[in-house]
Design an enzyme around this catalytic site. Sequence first.
Site, PDB file in Angstrom:
ATOM      1  CG  HIS A 459      -1.733   1.224   1.394  1.00  0.00           C
ATOM      2  ND1 HIS A 459      -3.040   1.318   0.969  1.00  0.00           N
ATOM      3  CD2 HIS A 459      -1.431   2.440   1.931  1.00  0.00           C
ATOM      4  CE1 HIS A 459      -3.506   2.527   1.230  1.00  0.00           C
ATOM      5  NE2 HIS A 459      -2.553   3.237   1.824  1.00  0.00           N
ATOM      6  CD  GLU A 460       1.755   3.792   3.679  1.00  0.00           C
ATOM      7  OE1 GLU A 460       2.113   4.851   3.113  1.00  0.00           O
ATOM      8  OE2 GLU A 460       0.679   3.688   4.307  1.00  0.00           O
ATOM      9  CG  HIS A 466       0.267   9.390  -6.611  1.00  0.00           C
ATOM     10  ND1 HIS A 466      -0.865   9.649  -5.861  1.00  0.00           N
ATOM     11  CD2 HIS A 466       0.074  10.064  -7.775  1.00  0.00           C
ATOM     12  CE1 HIS A 466      -1.689  10.429  -6.539  1.00  0.00           C
ATOM     13  NE2 HIS A 466      -1.141  10.698  -7.696  1.00  0.00           N
TER      14      HIS A 466
END
Length: 670
Positions: A459-460, A466
């Site tokens: 997730h991180e 991004h």
Amino acid sequence: MTNPLLAPSPLPYGLPPFAEIQPAHYQEAIEAGLAGHLAEIQAIVDNPDPATFENTALAMERSGRLLERAAASFFTLVSADASDVIRDLETKLSPLFSAHQDEVYLNRALFERFAAIDTAGCDAESVRLVEEYLKEFRQSGIQLDGPGQDRLRAINAELSRLGTEFGQRVKEGMKSAALLLDHAGDLAGLPADDIASAAEAARAAGHEGKFLLTLIQPSNQPALAALENRDIRRRLFEASVARGSSGGSLDVLGLATSMAGLRAEKASLLGFANYAELVVDRQTAPDFESVQSMLSRMAPAAVRNADAEAAALAEAAGHPLEAWDWAFYSARVRREKYAVDEQELRPYFELDRVLADGVFFAATSLYGITFHERKDLSGYHPDVRVWEVRGEDGEGLGLFLGDYYTRESKRGGAWMNSLVEQAGLLGTRPVVINNLNISKPPAGEPTLLTLDELRTTFHEFGHALHGLFSNVTYPRFSGTAVPRDFVEYPSQVNEMWIMWPAVLANYARHHATGEPLPAGVVEKLNESRLWGEGFATTEYLGAALLDLAWHVLAAGDVPDDAAAFEDKALAAAGIAHALIPPRYRTGYFQHVFAGAGYAAGYYSYIWSEVLDAETVDWFTENGGLTRANGQRFREELLSRGNSRDPLESFRTLRGRDARLEPLLKRRGLE
């Protein structure tokens, strides 16, 4: 010694020279940066020429570089490695940042120059830049008269002070609530490596020969799923949920009520019915009613599923269930019904292999990027590792820093932040960090992840991508600088690769034998996917609806008794469950009360998950883990930051607006 923060870093990609930075350097550099930025803004205002895009908007984007550089380094330490000196500096400096924000966005002459810019002939990103500045001026109170602005400045200063205090108390509260045990037998049921980590944590805290169960930020602690001693489970659970609300110097409930009142007053000053309305006005959600409608639609089905799970757990337990029993018997039911034992899976999820052969492998397969550890570069703590990320052509893209282990100087939870943001205007390339809080094993022992820690690692890294793939002109739009209810979307999408067959087969191997995770176990994991979703959704919605309850209050309606208010709010929302506390209670809801930016916005995880569920379907429909899919996702979404409407980026990728149905199906809420 010359302050290394006063000049751009000579290190690759502008990585701060942490080894040379002393705490006193931060104060000097930040104070110089604040003054320098105001001087640069004054020069924009004093320009005798008519306002143009170049002499106003571009000049604004180029300003404040020293401040940005110093603040990024400083607040990285505040979160991840805060000594007493750094905490004292945070208390001193945080109000200066709040005051500075007001100095900039309550500057009427600056606002008028932006309002006078003629954007005819500008490209779309440049037009959006001016529009976003004007929007921030208006949302910051530029329309208020003198007394109104004075009151707003006072509110913002006090909110900054209270938020800093809240965060510091929560960090200390998590440390002081750790459960110290005398005997290894008290930890029966925990894996050997967890017991070794507890012994190491106790030794580091000065309790040689004992065992310390440290806490993670959410209400429910991982050890609850394995501890066989019911009384130890009770003690651990009660220590967790009582944080910040038991009186004494670390109680934060008074801080929370004060902040709720000030936020309500601020919203009223700015012309909004409540603080939640103000926050949603800045997000992708069309309005507050849409948020309430979605959460309200999900809550009854979530509680219904949770009740069904509770009945199964009580049957398995053979006695009335308590909240501290839930995780333990849920793990038992999963073992008995689905033949899945999460503790037995951990040897297959060793951190280094998960990173190299899972997280990085998926990114290389999708995007063609490669990772090269730079042991010649160091972070702010010896545990921080640095990788250079290169594109398919071998050209450097940026740096990725991984800081995976828990320590007393680090706040709880997991997060991504940027030390350097990509911006074409400035010629900067990204330097991003992932922080987790995994228990550090004794020297020489492997770091074995739980399923939750495995999910968090992927997730991180979605947030990191991004930031790394940002390809915008203006720093204001870089990477994760998107609305709060959109920022979790790319990171949630990256979780889909955890169980993708080609990725799972590449990293899920026993750390000692090298044997792959048996195919039958993978099949059982997929079969058990919906088990526990009632608990997970109810726990999450409890926190999201509690957050909103605090932020729909009018200034005069803020209660004195925060604990009673919490109970009443959960009951009114239909999400109160005797066996499932909210994922975060008020006493440790750092996302909302400690400046993490989620106040009245914790709903954003589920709002983003609507987009995520749609995007997982899009990847699956188009062949999954392919370079073509990765390139499209990168070009149309990850690289765009906030340079265009994020929902336009989603629509360009998916071909239509998002629907709620894929999310309801995923969570078993149909």
